[in-house]
Write a protein that holds these residues in place. Structure first.
Motif, PDB file in Angstrom:
ATOM      1  N   LEU A 102      -2.946  -1.403  10.470  1.00  0.00           N
ATOM      2  CA  LEU A 102      -3.897  -1.680   9.396  1.00  0.00           C
ATOM      3  C   LEU A 102      -3.569  -2.950   8.620  1.00  0.00           C
ATOM      4  N   THR A 103      -2.442  -3.593   8.953  1.00  0.00           N
ATOM      5  CA  THR A 103      -2.094  -4.828   8.245  1.00  0.00           C
ATOM      6  C   THR A 103      -2.592  -6.066   8.970  1.00  0.00           C
ATOM      7  N   SER A 104      -3.131  -5.893  10.158  1.00  0.00           N
ATOM      8  CA  SER A 104      -3.595  -7.048  10.921  1.00  0.00           C
ATOM      9  C   SER A 104      -5.051  -7.391  10.641  1.00  0.00           C
ATOM     10  N   ILE A 105      -5.720  -6.523   9.865  1.00  0.00           N
ATOM     11  CA  ILE A 105      -7.122  -6.790   9.535  1.00  0.00           C
ATOM     12  C   ILE A 105      -7.202  -7.810   8.406  1.00  0.00           C
ATOM     13  N   GLY A 106      -8.403  -8.235   8.066  1.00  0.00           N
ATOM     14  CA  GLY A 106      -8.590  -9.316   7.091  1.00  0.00           C
ATOM     15  C   GLY A 106      -8.102  -8.999   5.699  1.00  0.00           C
ATOM     16  N   GLU A 107      -8.115  -7.722   5.301  1.00  0.00           N
ATOM     17  CA  GLU A 107      -7.682  -7.344   3.958  1.00  0.00           C
ATOM     18  C   GLU A 107      -6.565  -6.310   4.072  1.00  0.00           C
ATOM     19  N   PRO A 108      -5.315  -6.752   4.337  1.00  0.00           N
ATOM     20  CA  PRO A 108      -4.223  -5.804   4.526  1.00  0.00           C
ATOM     21  C   PRO A 108      -3.958  -4.994   3.262  1.00  0.00           C
ATOM     22  N   TYR A 109      -3.584  -3.745   3.462  1.00  0.00           N
ATOM     23  CA  TYR A 109      -3.281  -2.806   2.374  1.00  0.00           C
ATOM     24  C   TYR A 109      -4.480  -2.587   1.445  1.00  0.00           C
ATOM     25  N   LYS A 110      -5.670  -2.671   1.994  1.00  0.00           N
ATOM     26  CA  LYS A 110      -6.862  -2.474   1.176  1.00  0.00           C
ATOM     27  C   LYS A 110      -6.853  -1.070   0.570  1.00  0.00           C
ATOM     28  N   ARG A 111      -7.084  -1.004  -0.724  1.00  0.00           N
ATOM     29  CA  ARG A 111      -7.114   0.224  -1.520  1.00  0.00           C
ATOM     30  C   ARG A 111      -5.769   0.962  -1.522  1.00  0.00           C
ATOM     31  N   LEU A 112      -4.678   0.248  -1.236  1.00  0.00           N
ATOM     32  CA  LEU A 112      -3.345   0.848  -1.270  1.00  0.00           C
ATOM     33  C   LEU A 112      -2.460   0.073  -2.237  1.00  0.00           C
ATOM     34  N   VAL A 113      -1.868   0.789  -3.177  1.00  0.00           N
ATOM     35  CA  VAL A 113      -0.862   0.196  -4.060  1.00  0.00           C
ATOM     36  C   VAL A 113       0.371   1.094  -4.051  1.00  0.00           C
ATOM     37  N   VAL A 114       1.537   0.477  -3.978  1.00  0.00           N
ATOM     38  CA  VAL A 114       2.806   1.182  -3.856  1.00  0.00           C
ATOM     39  C   VAL A 114       3.646   0.884  -5.098  1.00  0.00           C
ATOM     40  N   PHE A 115       4.321   1.916  -5.605  1.00  0.00           N
ATOM     41  CA  PHE A 115       5.169   1.802  -6.783  1.00  0.00           C
ATOM     42  C   PHE A 115       6.595   2.142  -6.396  1.00  0.00           C
ATOM     43  N   SER A 116       7.539   1.368  -6.909  1.00  0.00           N
ATOM     44  CA  SER A 116       8.942   1.723  -6.728  1.00  0.00           C
ATOM     45  C   SER A 116       9.713   1.254  -7.950  1.00  0.00           C
ATOM     46  N   SER A 117      10.996   1.619  -7.979  1.00  0.00           N
ATOM     47  CA  SER A 117      11.782   1.416  -9.187  1.00  0.00           C
ATOM     48  C   SER A 117      13.250   1.264  -8.832  1.00  0.00           C
ATOM     49  N   LEU A 118      13.984   0.606  -9.711  1.00  0.00           N
ATOM     50  CA  LEU A 118      15.433   0.492  -9.552  1.00  0.00           C
ATOM     51  C   LEU A 118      16.177   1.675 -10.171  1.00  0.00           C
ATOM     52  N   SER A 119      15.506   2.504 -10.947  1.00  0.00           N
ATOM     53  CA  SER A 119      16.183   3.548 -11.723  1.00  0.00           C
ATOM     54  C   SER A 119      17.060   4.434 -10.863  1.00  0.00           C
ATOM     55  N   LYS A 120      16.490   5.002  -9.789  1.00  0.00           N
ATOM     56  CA  LYS A 120      17.244   5.918  -8.934  1.00  0.00           C
ATOM     57  C   LYS A 120      18.044   5.152  -7.890  1.00  0.00           C
ATOM     58  N   ARG A 121      17.435   4.125  -7.326  1.00  0.00           N
ATOM     59  CA  ARG A 121      18.071   3.341  -6.275  1.00  0.00           C
ATOM     60  C   ARG A 121      19.376   2.717  -6.748  1.00  0.00           C
ATOM     61  N   SER A 122      19.369   2.176  -7.976  1.00  0.00           N
ATOM     62  CA  SER A 122      20.496   1.388  -8.463  1.00  0.00           C
ATOM     63  C   SER A 122      21.155   1.961  -9.708  1.00  0.00           C
ATOM     64  N   ASN A 123      20.752   3.173 -10.114  1.00  0.00           N
ATOM     65  CA  ASN A 123      21.342   3.829 -11.287  1.00  0.00           C
ATOM     66  C   ASN A 123      21.196   3.011 -12.564  1.00  0.00           C
ATOM     67  N   VAL A 124      19.977   2.530 -12.798  1.00  0.00           N
ATOM     68  CA  VAL A 124      19.692   1.751 -14.007  1.00  0.00           C
ATOM     69  C   VAL A 124      18.403   2.247 -14.683  1.00  0.00           C
ATOM     70  N   PRO A 125      18.316   3.534 -15.023  1.00  0.00           N
ATOM     71  CA  PRO A 125      17.076   4.023 -15.628  1.00  0.00           C
ATOM     72  C   PRO A 125      16.731   3.328 -16.938  1.00  0.00           C
ATOM     73  N   GLY A 126      17.749   2.861 -17.669  1.00  0.00           N
ATOM     74  CA  GLY A 126      17.486   2.173 -18.929  1.00  0.00           C
ATOM     75  C   GLY A 126      17.034   0.737 -18.769  1.00  0.00           C
ATOM     76  N   LEU A 127      17.128   0.196 -17.566  1.00  0.00           N
ATOM     77  CA  LEU A 127      16.664  -1.176 -17.341  1.00  0.00           C
ATOM     78  C   LEU A 127      15.155  -1.264 -17.351  1.00  0.00           C
ATOM     79  N   ARG A 128      14.495  -0.132 -17.017  1.00  0.00           N
ATOM     80  CA  ARG A 128      13.032  -0.061 -16.954  1.00  0.00           C
ATOM     81  C   ARG A 128      12.486  -1.177 -16.065  1.00  0.00           C
ATOM     82  N   SER A 129      12.855  -1.135 -14.815  1.00  0.00           N
ATOM     83  CA  SER A 129      12.450  -2.189 -13.896  1.00  0.00           C
ATOM     84  C   SER A 129      11.932  -1.593 -12.594  1.00  0.00           C
ATOM     85  N   GLY A 130      10.702  -1.972 -12.245  1.00  0.00           N
ATOM     86  CA  GLY A 130      10.109  -1.544 -10.992  1.00  0.00           C
ATOM     87  C   GLY A 130       9.081  -2.555 -10.539  1.00  0.00           C
ATOM     88  N   PHE A 131       8.244  -2.140  -9.604  1.00  0.00           N
ATOM     89  CA  PHE A 131       7.196  -3.049  -9.137  1.00  0.00           C
ATOM     90  C   PHE A 131       5.995  -2.272  -8.639  1.00  0.00           C
TER      91      PHE A 131
END
Length: 402
Positions: free
Chosen positions: A229-258
């Motif tokens: 589905l990424t080879s079409i003209g509009e890859p990731y159409k209607r899809l948004v992904v959220f992630s965070s450093l809180s659990k991955r890097s043990n920095v919940p107080g940094l409040r950093s994600g994407f």
């Protein structure tokens, strides 16, 4: 006041406070909490140092879009982690102050409050999904997790008249509290439904780096790429992904994600956030860049969780129906065989052994005739192994005393 605020439920920890209000825990035991999913492993020193080395950033207003270096670091991590084509850092990536505020804000940006919309959520669920729906002027529609499906949701059970009203679908994989991970077939089904009915998928993946097998959890973007589905003209159409450093890097107080994905959605979301005030300090961005660019500390963190879960889970299996999850740092245990409800179990365990667990019914809503969290408890194994083992031993004693 905004009348929609009256639709909000008390947060699970407020309900837990009220449950314990008239209880005096046994003073013979030191308090141990398995209730809150707050990482307790040490924050890596190099992340702290990166923050200290960039405190001059406190003297400038940050931009909502974030620095090019920050967006490039996120795009690079996504490419490495999921083996996907590199995203365009300028249009497909946006840093956010933790995934929690972004999950809430996305609903406000994408839902037409006059459209009588529905927001689909797993059940049990992260309560932000429900609040985001209500305050955006929509109604949540809960899909119960099914133990027979590895706690997956049966989306095929949703009638067409519901799908026609859906504006947004929240997915949590690995799941909170069940730890379940969606399969490629699950994703293929959801992408097809999104294409048919036009709703946006918001994939919450903040537990993706804590897992117990050899294979890391499948991500939504990875699934889309594998399905072509990424080879079409509009890859990731209607899809948004959220992630965070809180659990991955043990920095919940940094409040950093994407947030990453559909460029058209992110363009509108950026506009919303410019007014909403969601800019991340450049000092925090500098520490975040260091974290996203390093995997050694993530592997070490995962090894600590694996050792902890492998030591604690067999103990609890003596007295409770509980299995090692696919991923995340929770155990989702069935307490039915103790003869107590989830709230009774939590209250008496706290009173007699000074151990806090969260009743599963507080993490779910009654939907389609049942509360799928009833008679379950969530245990967050976030502290050091010794404390977790002590809590498990007390739980075993408690259950054997019943």
């Amino acid at each position: 006041m905004n009348p929609l605020l009256d639709k909000l439920h008390s947060y699970p920890f407020e309900k837990l406070r009220l449950l314990f209000e008239q209880v005096t825990p046994n003073p013979q035991y030191k308090a141990i909490s398995l209730g809150m999913g707050e990482p307790k492993h040490p924050t890596p020193a190099f992340i702290k140092q990166a923050l200290i080395d960039n405190l001059d950033g406190l003297a400038v207003y940050p931009t909502t879009l974030g620095t090019p270096e920050m967006r490039a670091a996120i795009a690079g991590w996504l490419e490495r982690r999921y083996d996907i084509p590199k995203l365009n850092p300028a249009t497909q990536v946006l840093p956010v102050n933790g995934s929690r505020e972004a999950l809430f804000a996305l609903a406000q940006a994408v839902i037409d409050k006059d459209a009588n919309s529905l927001v689909i959520s797993p059940n049990p669920f992260y309560q932000i999904y429900e609040g985001a729906a209500y305050l955006a002027g929509a109604e949540p529609y809960f899909v119960n997790s099914d133990p027979a499906r590895n706690f997956g949701c049966d989306y095929d059970s949703i009638p067409e008249e519901v799908w026609k009203r859906v504006a947004l679908l929240f997915v949590c994989s690995p799941g909170n509290p069940t730890g379940a991970v969606l399969s490629l077939t699950d994703w293929e089904n959801l992408f097809a439904l999104s294409e048919r009915y036009g709703f946006i998928i918001a994939s919450d993946e903040c537990y993706s780096e804590i897992y117990f097998g050899d294979e890391p959890p499948l991500g939504a973007m990875e699934a889309a790429h594998k399905l072509g589905l990424t080879s079409i003209g509009e890859p990731y159409k209607r899809l948004v992904v959220f992630s965070s450093l809180s659990k991955r890097s043990n920095v919940p107080g940094l409040r950093s994600g994407f947030v990453a994905g559909d460029a058209d959605v992110l363009k509108k979301f950026l506009l919303y956030r410019t007014y909403h005030g969601g800019a991340m300090s450049t000092s925090v961005q500098a520490a975040s860049i260091a974290a996203w660019n390093d995997e050694t500390h993530v592997e070490q963190n995962r090894e600590m969780y694996c050792a902890k879960f492998n030591a604690i889970t067999p103990l609890l299996q003596e007295v409770l129906d509980v299995e090692l999850p696919d991923a995340s740092f929770y155990l989702w245990a069935d307490v039915t065989r103790t003869g107590l409800s989830d709230t009774e179990f939590a209250q008496r365990l706290y009173a007699e052994y000074n151990v806090t667990v969260l009743p599963g019914s507080y993490l779910a809503r009654e939907a389609h005739g049942i509360n799928p969290g009833a008679n379950r408890i969530r245990m967050a194994l976030v502290a050091e192994t010794a404390e977790g083992l002590e809590a498990a031993q007390r739980i075993v004693k408690f259950c054997k005393s019943l």
